[in-house]
Write an enzyme that holds these catalytic residues in place. Structure first.
Site, mmCIF file in Angstrom:
data_model
loop_
_atom_site.group_PDB
_atom_site.id
_atom_site.type_symbol
_atom_site.label_atom_id
_atom_site.label_comp_id
_atom_site.label_asym_id
_atom_site.label_seq_id
_atom_site.Cartn_x
_atom_site.Cartn_y
_atom_site.Cartn_z
ATOM 1 N NE ARG A 1 -4.573 -1.726 9.964
ATOM 2 C CZ ARG A 1 -3.464 -1.298 9.352
ATOM 3 N NH1 ARG A 1 -3.404 -0.133 8.789
ATOM 4 N NH2 ARG A 1 -2.415 -2.083 9.315
ATOM 5 N NE ARG B 1 2.323 -5.358 11.048
ATOM 6 C CZ ARG B 1 3.435 -5.116 10.336
ATOM 7 N NH1 ARG B 1 4.595 -5.631 10.708
ATOM 8 N NH2 ARG B 1 3.370 -4.360 9.270
ATOM 9 C CE LYS C 1 -2.009 -1.246 3.900
ATOM 10 N NZ LYS C 1 -1.383 -2.546 4.218
ATOM 11 N NE ARG D 1 6.261 -0.578 10.221
ATOM 12 C CZ ARG D 1 5.186 -0.602 9.441
ATOM 13 N NH1 ARG D 1 5.186 0.057 8.304
ATOM 14 N NH2 ARG D 1 4.126 -1.282 9.804
ATOM 15 N NE ARG E 1 8.549 -2.602 6.164
ATOM 16 C CZ ARG E 1 7.287 -2.233 6.027
ATOM 17 N NH1 ARG E 1 6.950 -1.392 5.081
ATOM 18 N NH2 ARG E 1 6.362 -2.699 6.830
HETATM 19 P P1 AP5 Z 1 4.687 -1.540 1.870
HETATM 20 O O1 AP5 Z 1 4.478 -0.763 0.638
HETATM 21 O O2 AP5 Z 1 5.259 -0.871 3.053
HETATM 22 O O3 AP5 Z 1 3.369 -2.314 2.285
HETATM 23 P P2 AP5 Z 1 2.144 -1.839 3.155
HETATM 24 O O4 AP5 Z 1 0.956 -2.524 2.607
HETATM 25 O O5 AP5 Z 1 2.143 -0.353 3.258
HETATM 26 O O6 AP5 Z 1 2.524 -2.526 4.520
HETATM 27 P P3 AP5 Z 1 2.739 -1.967 6.000
HETATM 28 O O7 AP5 Z 1 3.880 -2.654 6.625
HETATM 29 O O8 AP5 Z 1 2.708 -0.497 6.025
HETATM 30 O O9 AP5 Z 1 1.531 -2.637 6.661
HETATM 31 P P4 AP5 Z 1 0.581 -2.304 7.765
HETATM 32 O O10 AP5 Z 1 -0.696 -2.120 7.105
HETATM 33 O O11 AP5 Z 1 0.680 -3.359 8.797
HETATM 34 O O12 AP5 Z 1 1.220 -1.021 8.484
HETATM 35 P P5 AP5 Z 1 0.618 0.368 8.906
HETATM 36 O O13 AP5 Z 1 1.750 1.281 8.969
HETATM 37 O O14 AP5 Z 1 -0.564 0.693 8.100
HETATM 38 O O15 AP5 Z 1 5.602 -2.797 1.454
HETATM 39 C C1 AP5 Z 1 6.062 -3.738 2.414
HETATM 40 C C2 AP5 Z 1 7.464 -4.232 1.983
HETATM 41 O O16 AP5 Z 1 7.327 -4.961 0.760
HETATM 42 C C3 AP5 Z 1 8.445 -3.098 1.703
HETATM 43 O O17 AP5 Z 1 9.717 -3.479 2.129
HETATM 44 C C4 AP5 Z 1 8.376 -2.952 0.168
HETATM 45 O O18 AP5 Z 1 9.587 -2.467 -0.350
HETATM 46 C C5 AP5 Z 1 8.093 -4.369 -0.280
HETATM 47 N N1 AP5 Z 1 7.312 -4.414 -1.523
HETATM 48 C C6 AP5 Z 1 6.335 -3.561 -1.921
HETATM 49 N N2 AP5 Z 1 5.827 -3.938 -3.122
HETATM 50 C C7 AP5 Z 1 6.503 -5.066 -3.479
HETATM 51 C C8 AP5 Z 1 6.434 -5.936 -4.609
HETATM 52 N N3 AP5 Z 1 5.558 -5.718 -5.600
HETATM 53 N N4 AP5 Z 1 7.260 -7.015 -4.641
HETATM 54 C C9 AP5 Z 1 8.147 -7.237 -3.622
HETATM 55 N N5 AP5 Z 1 8.266 -6.455 -2.525
HETATM 56 C C10 AP5 Z 1 7.438 -5.383 -2.451
HETATM 57 O O19 AP5 Z 1 0.095 0.056 10.389
HETATM 58 C C11 AP5 Z 1 0.971 -0.230 11.444
HETATM 59 C C12 AP5 Z 1 0.183 -0.359 12.750
HETATM 60 O O20 AP5 Z 1 -0.448 0.889 13.054
HETATM 61 C C13 AP5 Z 1 -0.972 -1.369 12.743
HETATM 62 O O21 AP5 Z 1 -0.521 -2.678 13.040
HETATM 63 C C14 AP5 Z 1 -1.865 -0.798 13.849
HETATM 64 O O22 AP5 Z 1 -1.357 -1.104 15.113
HETATM 65 C C15 AP5 Z 1 -1.725 0.698 13.642
HETATM 66 N N6 AP5 Z 1 -2.746 1.246 12.700
HETATM 67 C C16 AP5 Z 1 -2.499 1.846 11.494
HETATM 68 N N7 AP5 Z 1 -3.647 2.231 10.918
HETATM 69 C C17 AP5 Z 1 -4.640 1.874 11.764
HETATM 70 C C18 AP5 Z 1 -6.059 1.978 11.707
HETATM 71 N N8 AP5 Z 1 -6.678 2.551 10.647
HETATM 72 N N9 AP5 Z 1 -6.782 1.491 12.745
HETATM 73 C C19 AP5 Z 1 -6.169 0.934 13.819
HETATM 74 N N10 AP5 Z 1 -4.843 0.782 13.934
HETATM 75 C C20 AP5 Z 1 -4.072 1.254 12.914
HETATM 76 MG MG MG Z 2 2.257 1.011 4.887
#
Ligand code: AP5
Ligand code: MG
Length: 193
Positions: A89, A146, A14, A134, A128
């Site tokens: 979410r 997660r 994402k 992280r 990563r």
């Molecule tokens: P990346 O692009 O970072 O993927 P992502 O989907 O953004 O994954 P996140 O790690 O950000 O996931 P998340 O949803 O758990 O985290 P968030 O910060 O939202 O890519 C991931 C890796 O893959 C990278 O290294 C990238 O380079 C690689 N990659 C990308 N595309 C690729 C491809 N095509 N092929 C190969 N490799 C690839 O949330 C974190 C925490 O915050 C949650 O656990 C929760 O505690 C809290 N939180 C956040 N939002 C909320 C909410 N709305 N409600 C409640 N809690 C929340």
């Molecule tokens: Mg993300």
């Protein structure tokens, strides 16, 4: 306005795709994960509270993230639109987002889901975690937690947008550019409606 929800499990890509989309379409990127990490790095009370849950791989309370999104919508009234990344979410968050946008005479254009299997998610996040700093990427147990939170609380949000005829999903495995091309194809079709 183009208001896109980019959806998918942790590690689906994402954030990676959001970076390319904001360049191409001039949208404002709203990632609740990034906003929460910003609060943590500033040492705010909200950040301290959120950190405990995030480090365990659990969702933070709905009211916290809805409040953050509401502030950001108010602060960016005149943009071309938003990419919501990692939000909504839960179904409660999706309902709150609809209400917030409606009060501004706006709406979600659509949701695009990136589909990636659990083994690939775990592989990407552990990779990563070696240098991202992280804490929630460093431990396979937290990564699985997660993914479990996603399957139990977040996956139903797809049905919410299916019910509004606003849901599309694509294969999230492939090169970053291939996936970007598929997303742009969907957005192009929405724009031509
Ligand atoms: P990346 O692009 O970072 O993927 P992502 O989907 O953004 O994954 P996140 O790690 O950000 O996931 P998340 O949803 O758990 O985290 P968030 O910060 O939202 O890519 C991931 C890796 O893959 C990278 O290294 C990238 O380079 C690689 N990659 C990308 N595309 C690729 C491809 N095509 N092929 C190969 N490799 C690839 O949330 C974190 C925490 O915050 C949650 O656990 C929760 O505690 C809290 N939180 C956040 N939002 C909320 C909410 N709305 N409600 C409640 N809690 C929340
Ligand atoms: Mg993300």
């Amino acid at each position: 306005m183009l208001n896109l929800v980019l959806f998918g499990p942790p590690g689906a890509g994402k954030g990676t795709q959001s970076q390319k989309l904001i360049e191409k379409y001039g949208l404002i990127h709203l990632s609740t994960g990034d906003l929460l990490r910003g609060e943590i790095s500033q040492g705010t009370a909200l950040g301290l509270e959120a950190k405990k849950l995030m480090d365990e791989g659990l969702l933070v309370p709905d009211a916290v993230v809805i409040g953050m999104i509401s502030n950001k919508l108010d602060a960016n009234k005149d943009g071309k639109g938003f990419i919501f990344d990692g939000f909504p979410r839960t179904v409660a968050q999706a309902e709150a987002l609809d209400a917030l946008l409606e009060s501004k005479k706006s709406a979600i254009s659509g949701m695009i889901a990136l589909e990636v299997n659990d083994d690939e998610l775990e592989r990407r996040l552990l990779l990563r975690g070696k240098d991202s700093g992280r804490p929630d990427d460093a431990n396979p147990e937290v990564i699985r937690k997660r993914i479990h939170e996603y399957n139990s609380k977040t996956a139903p949000v797809a049905d919410f947008y299916k019910g509004q005829n606003k849901f599309k999903s694509i294969n999230g495995i492939g090169t970053v550019d291939e996936i970007f091309g598929a997303i742009c194809g969907i957005i192009g079709a929405w724009k031509n409606k």
